[in-house]
Design a protein around this motif. Structure first.
Motif, PDB file in Angstrom:
ATOM      1  N   UNK A 271     -16.045 106.988  10.385  1.00  0.00           N
ATOM      2  CA  UNK A 271     -15.867 105.861   9.467  1.00  0.00           C
ATOM      3  C   UNK A 271     -14.420 105.389   9.469  1.00  0.00           C
ATOM      4  N   UNK A 272     -13.476 106.329   9.503  1.00  0.00           N
ATOM      5  CA  UNK A 272     -12.064 105.968   9.544  1.00  0.00           C
ATOM      6  C   UNK A 272     -11.720 105.271  10.860  1.00  0.00           C
ATOM      7  N   UNK A 273     -12.251 105.785  11.964  1.00  0.00           N
ATOM      8  CA  UNK A 273     -11.995 105.168  13.271  1.00  0.00           C
ATOM      9  C   UNK A 273     -12.583 103.760  13.331  1.00  0.00           C
ATOM     10  N   UNK A 274     -13.736 103.585  12.698  1.00  0.00           N
ATOM     11  CA  UNK A 274     -14.352 102.257  12.611  1.00  0.00           C
ATOM     12  C   UNK A 274     -13.419 101.309  11.865  1.00  0.00           C
ATOM     13  N   UNK A 275     -12.850 101.779  10.766  1.00  0.00           N
ATOM     14  CA  UNK A 275     -11.936 100.945   9.971  1.00  0.00           C
ATOM     15  C   UNK A 275     -10.695 100.581  10.786  1.00  0.00           C
ATOM     16  N   UNK A 276     -10.166 101.534  11.539  1.00  0.00           N
ATOM     17  CA  UNK A 276      -8.946 101.300  12.314  1.00  0.00           C
ATOM     18  C   UNK A 276      -9.192 100.412  13.537  1.00  0.00           C
ATOM     19  N   UNK A 277     -10.448 100.293  13.943  1.00  0.00           N
ATOM     20  CA  UNK A 277     -10.780  99.438  15.086  1.00  0.00           C
ATOM     21  C   UNK A 277     -10.887  97.969  14.700  1.00  0.00           C
ATOM     22  N   UNK A 278     -10.952  97.712  13.398  1.00  0.00           N
ATOM     23  CA  UNK A 278     -11.078  96.338  12.921  1.00  0.00           C
ATOM     24  C   UNK A 278      -9.800  95.551  13.219  1.00  0.00           C
ATOM     25  N   UNK A 279      -9.946  94.403  13.854  1.00  0.00           N
ATOM     26  CA  UNK A 279      -8.788  93.614  14.284  1.00  0.00           C
ATOM     27  C   UNK A 279      -7.902  93.220  13.108  1.00  0.00           C
ATOM     28  N   UNK A 280      -8.500  92.766  12.023  1.00  0.00           N
ATOM     29  CA  UNK A 280      -7.721  92.329  10.859  1.00  0.00           C
ATOM     30  C   UNK A 280      -6.935  93.495  10.253  1.00  0.00           C
ATOM     31  N   UNK A 281      -7.578  94.665  10.184  1.00  0.00           N
ATOM     32  CA  UNK A 281      -6.907  95.847   9.642  1.00  0.00           C
ATOM     33  C   UNK A 281      -5.740  96.258  10.521  1.00  0.00           C
ATOM     34  N   UNK A 282      -5.960  96.254  11.829  1.00  0.00           N
ATOM     35  CA  UNK A 282      -4.898  96.628  12.773  1.00  0.00           C
ATOM     36  C   UNK A 282      -3.708  95.682  12.661  1.00  0.00           C
ATOM     37  N   UNK A 283      -3.988  94.398  12.609  1.00  0.00           N
ATOM     38  CA  UNK A 283      -2.902  93.417  12.504  1.00  0.00           C
ATOM     39  C   UNK A 283      -2.146  93.575  11.193  1.00  0.00           C
ATOM     40  N   UNK A 284      -2.885  93.849  10.124  1.00  0.00           N
ATOM     41  CA  UNK A 284      -2.251  94.043   8.825  1.00  0.00           C
ATOM     42  C   UNK A 284      -1.335  95.259   8.838  1.00  0.00           C
ATOM     43  N   UNK A 285      -1.792  96.354   9.444  1.00  0.00           N
ATOM     44  CA  UNK A 285      -0.979  97.572   9.508  1.00  0.00           C
ATOM     45  C   UNK A 285       0.232  97.376  10.411  1.00  0.00           C
ATOM     46  N   UNK A 286       0.032  96.751  11.570  1.00  0.00           N
ATOM     47  CA  UNK A 286       1.145  96.516  12.492  1.00  0.00           C
ATOM     48  C   UNK A 286       2.214  95.623  11.871  1.00  0.00           C
ATOM     49  N   UNK A 287       1.785  94.625  11.115  1.00  0.00           N
ATOM     50  CA  UNK A 287       2.745  93.711  10.490  1.00  0.00           C
ATOM     51  C   UNK A 287       3.558  94.397   9.403  1.00  0.00           C
ATOM     52  N   UNK A 288       3.056  95.529   8.931  1.00  0.00           N
ATOM     53  CA  UNK A 288       3.764  96.301   7.905  1.00  0.00           C
ATOM     54  C   UNK A 288       4.589  97.442   8.502  1.00  0.00           C
TER      55      UNK A 288
END
Length: 323
Positions: A271-288
């Protein structure tokens, strides 16, 4: 009589063992929670809520955040360590967890035995910031001011033993300077006092600081990574600023009580890996300012051991200790 009782117990254990896979197959059947051992509003809280949202979509049940700060994350960590190992209570395991293994002499839980890592989420550098009204434009300016008036410059942190505290003490040792530590109950109140001019500088996650840097309310002087961060490309590293080899990365992971069944841990990891694979989530984390890790539970367990050793060296070098 004793034989009959023993047979009943054996029969019960057999039924439980037979039923356990079915429980894992049906997991989860009710809301889950992630205990974040920090007050709301800090970097961990922000990232945990992003992950919880993605996990919720995969698990089909609400994933709630419970902020349980205090004692340098020990209170929240103890609560999870002593919770039932059913997968419904998870721990947001940030860098202070690794630090406490060396820093705190008497922990109410066993760092390596009472909790099982599920997945490593992110890692990233901290940023050193000052109020823009200060005269310091570079890290060198700040260090020189500290050397001219030892102990006069104060810095706020999320609390004694957190990565901002230990990383700042690492900098003090490297620079041969003396700073005064002002511990707060979380990063957000520490930052508020920096914004108000009550403290002189702060090291903390880019997640927390970047909105204020972008708004011109804080000035970033350096970051603690080996290389510059894409979210703050014009800010030099501490190593670049004259302290070769300096590095201090903060990281965040997910863990559960060690009695949690392996199949449940596997579901939570997926479930966590699924969340981290989400493009919007990844972009949000990278931008932070975060680099996404995402690994297996076994790999997370190996990394836990190495992080405890890495931060243990920093704690011993700083001389910090909590009885």
């Amino acid at each position: 009589m004793k034989t009959r009782t023993l047979l009943k117990c054996m029969a019960s254990l057999t039924l439980i063992s037979a039923f356990a896979p079915a429980l894992a197959d049906n997991f989860p059947v009710r809301p889950l929670k992630i205990v974040v051992p920090f007050p709301a509003g800090g970097g961990s809280d922000i990232v945990a809520r992003l992950l919880a949202k993605g996990m919720q979509a995969n698990l089909g049940q609400p994933v709630l955040i419970e902020n349980k700060g205090g004692a340098g994350t020990v209170i929240g960590t103890e609560a999870v360590a002593k919770s039932p190992g059913d997968g419904y209570t998870m721990l947001w395991m940030a860098t202070p967890f690794y630090i406490n293994a060396t820093l705190v002499k008497k922990l109410p839980y066993d760092t390596l035995k009472d909790l099982t890592p599920v997945v490593d989420i992110v890692s990233g550098p901290l940023a050193l910031v000052v109020n823009p009204s200060s005269p310091w434009k570079t890290l060198g300016d700040l260090v020189n001011a500290a050397k001219q008036a030892p102990g006069k410059l104060s810095y706020g942190s999320s609390g004694s033993g957190g990565s901002p505290h230990i990383a700042t003490e690492m900098l003090a040792v490297a620079a041969g300077a003396k700073f005064t530590h002002v511990p707060y109950r979380g990063s957000a109140p520490a930052m508020n006092d920096l914004l108000a001019g009550q403290t002189q500088f702060q090291l903390d996650t880019i997640t927390l600081l970047k909105p204020h840097i972008d708004a011109g309310k804080l000035r970033a002087l350096a970051i603690t990574g080996k290389k510059r961060d894409a979210s703050l490309p014009n800010v030099p590293t501490i190593a670049e600023s004259g302290y070769a080899g300096f590095e201090a990365l903060s990281s965040m992971s997910l863990a559960v009580p060690s009695s949690t069944p392996a199949d449940v841990v596997k579901k939570l990891n997926a479930a966590a890996m699924h969340a981290l694979a989400d493009k919007e989530t990844r972009e949000s984390l990278n931008s932070r300012g975060w680099d996404i890790i995402g690994n297996s539970a076994d790999e997370a367990k190996e990394r836990l051991t190495s992080e405890i050793e890495r931060w243990g060296k920093a704690v011993r070098a700083s001389g910090a200790s909590i009885e």
